[in-house]
Scaffold this motif. Sequence first.
Motif, PDB file in Angstrom:
ATOM      1  N   VAL A 163       0.772  -1.512  -0.192  1.00  0.00           N
ATOM      2  CA  VAL A 163      -0.027  -0.206  -0.174  1.00  0.00           C
ATOM      3  C   VAL A 163       1.299   1.566  -0.008  1.00  0.00           C
ATOM      4  O   VAL A 163       1.806   1.456  -0.016  1.00  0.00           O
ATOM      5  CB  VAL A 163      -0.279  -0.312   1.120  1.00  0.00           C
ATOM      6  CG1 VAL A 163       0.227  -0.045   2.565  1.00  0.00           C
ATOM      7  CG2 VAL A 163      -1.935   1.123   1.336  1.00  0.00           C
ATOM      8  N   ALA A 164       0.071   2.165  -0.673  1.00  0.00           N
ATOM      9  CA  ALA A 164       1.149   3.538  -0.742  1.00  0.00           C
ATOM     10  C   ALA A 164       0.092   4.794  -0.978  1.00  0.00           C
ATOM     11  O   ALA A 164      -1.303   4.716  -1.785  1.00  0.00           O
ATOM     12  CB  ALA A 164       1.874   3.015  -1.808  1.00  0.00           C
ATOM     13  N   VAL A 165       0.877   6.154  -0.144  1.00  0.00           N
ATOM     14  CA  VAL A 165      -0.305   7.021  -0.026  1.00  0.00           C
ATOM     15  C   VAL A 165       0.466   8.186  -0.963  1.00  0.00           C
ATOM     16  O   VAL A 165       1.941   8.088  -0.559  1.00  0.00           O
ATOM     17  CB  VAL A 165      -0.984   7.534   1.021  1.00  0.00           C
ATOM     18  CG1 VAL A 165      -0.646   9.076   1.250  1.00  0.00           C
ATOM     19  CG2 VAL A 165      -0.748   6.863   1.999  1.00  0.00           C
ATOM     20  N   SER A 166       0.114   8.989  -1.789  1.00  0.00           N
ATOM     21  CA  SER A 166       0.900   9.720  -2.752  1.00  0.00           C
ATOM     22  C   SER A 166       1.341  10.945  -1.544  1.00  0.00           C
ATOM     23  O   SER A 166       0.813  11.258  -0.826  1.00  0.00           O
ATOM     24  CB  SER A 166       0.034  10.146  -4.004  1.00  0.00           C
ATOM     25  OG  SER A 166      -1.766  10.861  -3.478  1.00  0.00           O
ATOM     26  N   PRO A 167       2.191  11.670  -2.312  1.00  0.00           N
ATOM     27  CA  PRO A 167       3.151  12.778  -1.719  1.00  0.00           C
ATOM     28  C   PRO A 167       2.148  13.713  -1.252  1.00  0.00           C
ATOM     29  O   PRO A 167       2.120  14.060  -0.386  1.00  0.00           O
ATOM     30  CB  PRO A 167       4.156  13.708  -2.382  1.00  0.00           C
ATOM     31  CG  PRO A 167       4.859  11.685  -3.644  1.00  0.00           C
ATOM     32  CD  PRO A 167       3.495  11.670  -3.588  1.00  0.00           C
ATOM     33  N   ASP A 168       0.945  13.723  -1.958  1.00  0.00           N
ATOM     34  CA  ASP A 168       0.339  15.378  -2.016  1.00  0.00           C
ATOM     35  C   ASP A 168      -1.003  14.692  -0.730  1.00  0.00           C
ATOM     36  O   ASP A 168      -1.478  16.001  -0.156  1.00  0.00           O
ATOM     37  CB  ASP A 168      -0.447  15.355  -3.185  1.00  0.00           C
ATOM     38  CG  ASP A 168      -1.339  14.285  -3.921  1.00  0.00           C
ATOM     39  OD1 ASP A 168      -1.413  13.219  -3.294  1.00  0.00           O
ATOM     40  OD2 ASP A 168      -1.894  15.018  -4.966  1.00  0.00           O
ATOM     41  N   GLY A 169      -1.025  13.578  -0.415  1.00  0.00           N
ATOM     42  CA  GLY A 169      -1.789  12.717   0.530  1.00  0.00           C
ATOM     43  C   GLY A 169      -3.346  12.334  -0.113  1.00  0.00           C
ATOM     44  O   GLY A 169      -4.559  12.201   0.983  1.00  0.00           O
ATOM     45  N   LYS A 170      -3.260  13.212  -1.096  1.00  0.00           N
ATOM     46  CA  LYS A 170      -4.665  12.482  -1.815  1.00  0.00           C
ATOM     47  C   LYS A 170      -5.172  11.274  -3.115  1.00  0.00           C
ATOM     48  O   LYS A 170      -6.755  10.634  -2.943  1.00  0.00           O
ATOM     49  CB  LYS A 170      -4.984  13.779  -3.018  1.00  0.00           C
ATOM     50  CG  LYS A 170      -4.829  14.418  -2.412  1.00  0.00           C
ATOM     51  CD  LYS A 170      -4.882  16.047  -3.470  1.00  0.00           C
ATOM     52  CE  LYS A 170      -5.104  17.260  -3.069  1.00  0.00           C
ATOM     53  NZ  LYS A 170      -5.353  18.716  -4.130  1.00  0.00           N
TER      54      LYS A 170
END
Length: 377
Positions: A328-335
Amino acid sequence: MFITRRHTLGAIALALSAVALPMAAHAGAHDALGLRSGMVFVSSNDAAGNELLVFARTPEGGLMPYTHMATGGMGSGAGLGSQGAVTLSRDGRHVFVVNAMSNTVSTFALEGTELQLVSTVDSGGVHPISVAEHNGLVYVLNDGGDGNVAGFRNVDGTLQPVAGSMRGLSQAGGAGPAQVGFSEDGDALVVTEKTTAKLTSYRVKPDGSLRAPIVTNSPGLTPFGFAFNQHNRLIVSEAVGGAPGASTVSSYRFDNRAPAMPVVVSAAVPDTQSAACWVAVTPNGRYAYITNAGSSTVSSYRVAADGTITLANATAGMTGTGSSPADVAVSPDGKHLYVRNGRTYTLSAFHVRHDGSLGPRPMLEGLPTTAVGLAAN
């Protein structure tokens, strides 16, 4: 082994015939950063020749194939039981990929819209399964043989060994390590061990080598994936041997007086799901997401400034019956949140709302059955 080899762009070797590669040009055209923004990276982990697979975010928030390139090494052809098989450098310029069967790690440069393989080097051990980076210092976790971590300096994409950086785990062989990662400030290196139910951590010296290992008992059984938030709080999943509905998550803090000593803040907080294994944290540090391989769900936790965690939603995201969500990963912009599903060979996409809840976006099908790892920018 050092490799400098470019591959021309072609159709991604996936069962994605319904998605035309020329669309990738449109997907990347909206962003001047090219490969450094709006992309998801996965390892094919193919035993006949590993590849880095790249997917671009679509306007609908889903993903589509963009490009792929050989790593110069061989994958295992099977799951690695780890988090961090694919990792982005903090400056966004490089991607690191482990080649488990050939005992190597590859470094790719992200230059505009072009992917470039810069180097493939010995991992410093047997069967590398996880790689981490902090300000040019790279550590690889090897789970074969006695098991160890080995350090490198990233010099323009070429990994150069750090003298005296090889360290063992809590025991010689049989520790069942799952992930290696740096603390947010880079002062500590942490390894989770599934079999021993321990965390092994190391103080990082100024020269990049490590001090003697510090071994800490995990509050929950089978500690697996983890992530640090911006406040240097560590969030760790605990699969509890895959027992139905028994998974937990713990959090830790690190004191300046003992930068490599994890101190439990919240101990084994249940998520009521099964086989919690992989972890991602939003850039603002307020939410953590846990993928539950046995329940085909994503759980969300609130993270307080002091590291205290509380379960927000046990089933914040659904990845499909029998999908076995993994990396799982979250994009750097948090969106945006992305999940690699290990049994349906798909990539799930979610929109991350301001309150930490998740909204589903189109799913991508056709990943290789051997795929591992996930990183997003």
